[in-house]
Motif scaffolding. Structure first.
Motif, PDB file in Angstrom:
ATOM      1  N   GLN A 197       0.766  -0.808   0.163  1.00  0.00           N
ATOM      2  CA  GLN A 197      -0.277  -0.250   0.025  1.00  0.00           C
ATOM      3  C   GLN A 197       0.823   1.358   0.035  1.00  0.00           C
ATOM      4  N   HIS A 198       1.838   1.018   0.311  1.00  0.00           N
ATOM      5  CA  HIS A 198       3.171   2.520   0.382  1.00  0.00           C
ATOM      6  C   HIS A 198       2.960   3.475  -1.450  1.00  0.00           C
ATOM      7  N   ASN A 199       2.635   2.968  -2.206  1.00  0.00           N
ATOM      8  CA  ASN A 199       2.940   3.918  -2.852  1.00  0.00           C
ATOM      9  C   ASN A 199       0.848   4.065  -3.876  1.00  0.00           C
ATOM     10  N   GLN A 200      -0.427   3.691  -3.238  1.00  0.00           N
ATOM     11  CA  GLN A 200      -1.794   3.846  -3.705  1.00  0.00           C
ATOM     12  C   GLN A 200      -2.420   5.117  -2.120  1.00  0.00           C
ATOM     13  N   VAL A 201      -2.788   6.573  -2.971  1.00  0.00           N
ATOM     14  CA  VAL A 201      -2.815   7.788  -2.869  1.00  0.00           C
ATOM     15  C   VAL A 201      -4.515   7.571  -2.161  1.00  0.00           C
ATOM     16  N   ARG A 202      -4.219   7.788  -1.378  1.00  0.00           N
ATOM     17  CA  ARG A 202      -5.835   7.923  -0.387  1.00  0.00           C
ATOM     18  C   ARG A 202      -6.462   9.428   0.320  1.00  0.00           C
ATOM     19  N   LEU A 203      -7.430  10.152  -0.912  1.00  0.00           N
ATOM     20  CA  LEU A 203      -8.251  11.113   0.808  1.00  0.00           C
ATOM     21  C   LEU A 203      -8.174  11.495   1.531  1.00  0.00           C
ATOM     22  N   VAL A 226      -2.867  11.400 -14.811  1.00  0.00           N
ATOM     23  CA  VAL A 226      -4.340  11.364 -14.694  1.00  0.00           C
ATOM     24  C   VAL A 226      -5.468  11.981 -13.510  1.00  0.00           C
ATOM     25  N   SER A 227      -6.796  11.184 -13.888  1.00  0.00           N
ATOM     26  CA  SER A 227      -7.855  12.840 -13.396  1.00  0.00           C
ATOM     27  C   SER A 227      -8.109  12.588 -11.939  1.00  0.00           C
ATOM     28  N   HIS A 228      -7.648  11.496 -11.723  1.00  0.00           N
ATOM     29  CA  HIS A 228      -7.730  11.909  -9.719  1.00  0.00           C
ATOM     30  C   HIS A 228      -7.000  10.859  -8.871  1.00  0.00           C
ATOM     31  N   GLN A 274      -6.331   7.001  -9.728  1.00  0.00           N
ATOM     32  CA  GLN A 274      -6.699   6.119 -10.504  1.00  0.00           C
ATOM     33  C   GLN A 274      -5.024   6.292 -10.770  1.00  0.00           C
ATOM     34  N   LEU A 275      -3.938   6.314  -9.639  1.00  0.00           N
ATOM     35  CA  LEU A 275      -2.538   6.450  -9.978  1.00  0.00           C
ATOM     36  C   LEU A 275      -2.196   4.543  -9.393  1.00  0.00           C
ATOM     37  N   THR A 276      -1.495   4.470 -10.250  1.00  0.00           N
ATOM     38  CA  THR A 276      -1.100   2.626 -10.609  1.00  0.00           C
ATOM     39  C   THR A 276       0.069   2.871  -9.494  1.00  0.00           C
ATOM     40  N   THR A 277       0.874   1.908  -9.277  1.00  0.00           N
ATOM     41  CA  THR A 277       2.542   2.019  -8.900  1.00  0.00           C
ATOM     42  C   THR A 277       2.822   2.678  -9.348  1.00  0.00           C
ATOM     43  N   ASP A 278       3.672   2.370 -10.499  1.00  0.00           N
ATOM     44  CA  ASP A 278       4.282   3.127 -11.572  1.00  0.00           C
ATOM     45  C   ASP A 278       4.173   4.490 -11.491  1.00  0.00           C
ATOM     46  N   ALA A 279       3.246   4.715 -12.094  1.00  0.00           N
ATOM     47  CA  ALA A 279       2.331   6.400 -12.251  1.00  0.00           C
ATOM     48  C   ALA A 279       2.940   7.171 -10.561  1.00  0.00           C
ATOM     49  N   PHE A 280       2.540   6.232  -9.769  1.00  0.00           N
ATOM     50  CA  PHE A 280       3.017   7.373  -8.227  1.00  0.00           C
ATOM     51  C   PHE A 280       4.702   7.618  -8.598  1.00  0.00           C
TER      52      PHE A 280
END
Length: 470
Positions: free
Chosen positions: A7-13, A32-34, A37-43
């Motif tokens: 979970q270290h690369n999963q962004v939560r509001l 990305v829009s939200h 939608q951030l994947t591990t690679d994108a984050f």
């Protein structure tokens, strides 16, 4: 620990506005829009991109030099951090790069504290303080924390969101100013535009000449964002201004409430309101402040003043020429909708006031002399006797020829209560002045009389305008 690493690369509001703005800024950096939608690679790519921006400063001697944008911003955002230590002048570019990379890297899991993230309650990766958390307590001052705590525990996605917050803000005047809303659909494009501007500013050459400041520029930016949005706004819009520097610790939050934010948006989306917006803006202006800037400020601080200033502006036009300006008609849809949608006047009460104004317009419009209209304004002023004026005019209403379909009673009991026996009586009377001007314009009334008579009505209008403006 395996779940935490996953979970270290999963962004939560979260419930923290700065983290929310930063999360949407990360999404914008990753295109990305939200945030969800951030994947591990994108984050990871977005975090690496932010780190690269800081690494550029390693070869910069001063913030004013080319490539020094983030070094200059760091003194306001991250004082005493690895990008701007006291000994920076003695460090080599390689040493600076090493320290910046170390600062922004994910801590080794073995060193993670046994504590939940203060924002999202996932396992924290480190204790953080003022260097990473705007206006957070310094880790050097722990007298307010429990033993063994070295600041605030945060997970990597949440602290990365705080690092991204400046991208979603305007960094001018030594302060960061960001637009926030609990309406995610609105926050996303607003933050995306802010990120685009920040990236452009970071690439632009340093400007040595001091630009002339714009009054209420930050509030004006919110107004522009609200009016350019193409969907309904479902929550209030906040303006967050902060400085995390050692010289000035500041946090100021202003809210433009949802009703006025949505109403301002409607001035671009509805044709019946677009035409009057120009006059509304002109009505808010002063000698030194533009109309839109003052409109933006009042939308935050005193929404009722917007209508007071509009009435004052129209009465000022009357005082200048003794004639009710034709712009009243174009302002009517804005005025009545504002009273109902923003000031929460009852729609039926507004309708009653408009009907009463139609009767008064019919009564005053039968006399081409300006005096009766001036008498109405004087009676409606703070020191006037409006009830006494109505008693006199009710007799005239019975004696004069009334338009077909209009009742024999000039001031019914229900209307009397609105003007004299209601908790919003003063606001109703202010609206009545506007509605009477609209009725006279619609009737094509043009006052005729001597110079002294016209001057008298001009004086009455000017006096009333001063009351409305103050």
């Amino acid at each position: 620990m395996a779940d935490a690493l996953n979970q270290h690369n999963q962004v939560r509001l979260t419930a923290n506005p700065l983290q929310r703005v930063g999360a949407f800024a990360l999404a914008a950096l990753a295109r990305v829009s939200h945030p969800d939608q951030l994947t591990t690679d994108a984050f990871e790519a977005a975090v690496d991109n932010m780190t690269r921006h800081l690494l550029i400063t390693a070869d910069v001697a001063k913030a004013a030099d080319p490539g020094g944008f983030w070094l200059g911003a760091s003194y306001m955002l991250w004082p005493n951090s690895k990008i701007n230590p006291t000994a920076r002048g003695k460090q080599s570019p390689d040493q600076r790069r090493g320290l910046i990379g170390e600062w922004r890297a994910l801590p080794e899991p073995a060193a993670w504290p046994d504590a939940p993230c203060a924002y999202c309650e996932r396992p924290a990766c480190k204790w953080f303080g003022k260097v990473d958390i705007p206006l957070g307590a310094s880790v050097e001052h722990r007298n307010t924390t429990a033993p063994g705590h070295e600041g605030t525990p945060l997970c990597y996605p949440c602290v990365a969101s705080l690092w991204a917050f400046p991208y979603g803000a305007s960094l001018t005047g030594g302060r960061a100013a960001a637009i926030h809303s609990w309406d995610d659909a609105f926050l996303a494009p607003v933050t995306r535009l802010a990120v685009k501007r920040t990236l452009a500013n970071a690439q632009a050459p340093a400007v040595k000449t001091k630009a002339q400041p714009t009054w209420y520029a930050r509030e004006l930016a919110v107004l522009e964002a609200v009016r350019s949005y193409d969907q309904r706004i479902h929550a209030g819009v906040e303006l967050i201004v902060l400085s995390n520097s050692n010289k000035e610790q500041l946090l100021r939050v202003q809210e433009m409430e949802q009703p006025i934010a949505q109403w301002l948006r409607s001035t671009t989306t509805r044709s019946d309101r677009r035409s009057g917006y120009r006059v509304l803006v002109a009505a808010q202006a002063s000698k030194s402040v533009s109309g839109e800037a003052f409109l933006a400020r009042r939308a935050f601080e005193d929404p009722a003043a917007i209508m007071h200033r509009t009435t004052a502006y129209l009465l000022g036009r009357v005082s200048a020429g003794g004639v009710v300006p034709a712009e009243v008609s174009g302002l009517a849809p804005l005025t009545y909708s504002y009273c109902i949608e923003v000031l929460n006047m009852d729609e039926k009460d507004v309708a009653r006031i408009k009907d009463l104004a139609a009767r008064l317009g019919a009564l005053l419009g039968q006399d081409s002399r300006p005096g009766p209209f001036g008498g109405f304004m004087r009676a409606n002023a703070k020191g006037g006797d409006l009830y006494g004026w109505f008693r006199t005019q009710s007799v005239q209403w019975l004696l004069k020829t009334r338009p077909a379909g209009m009742p024999r009673t000039l001031l019914p009991v229900e209307d009397y209560r609105l003007l004299f026996d209601d908790e919003r009586a003063w606001s109703h009377r202010r609206l009545l002045v506007f509605a009477v001007m609209e009725a006279l314009v619609e009737a094509g009334w043009q006052p005729k009389g001597s110079a002294e008579e016209l001057e008298d009505v001009s004086d009455a209008a000017a006096s009333f305008a001063d009351e409305e403006a103050n």
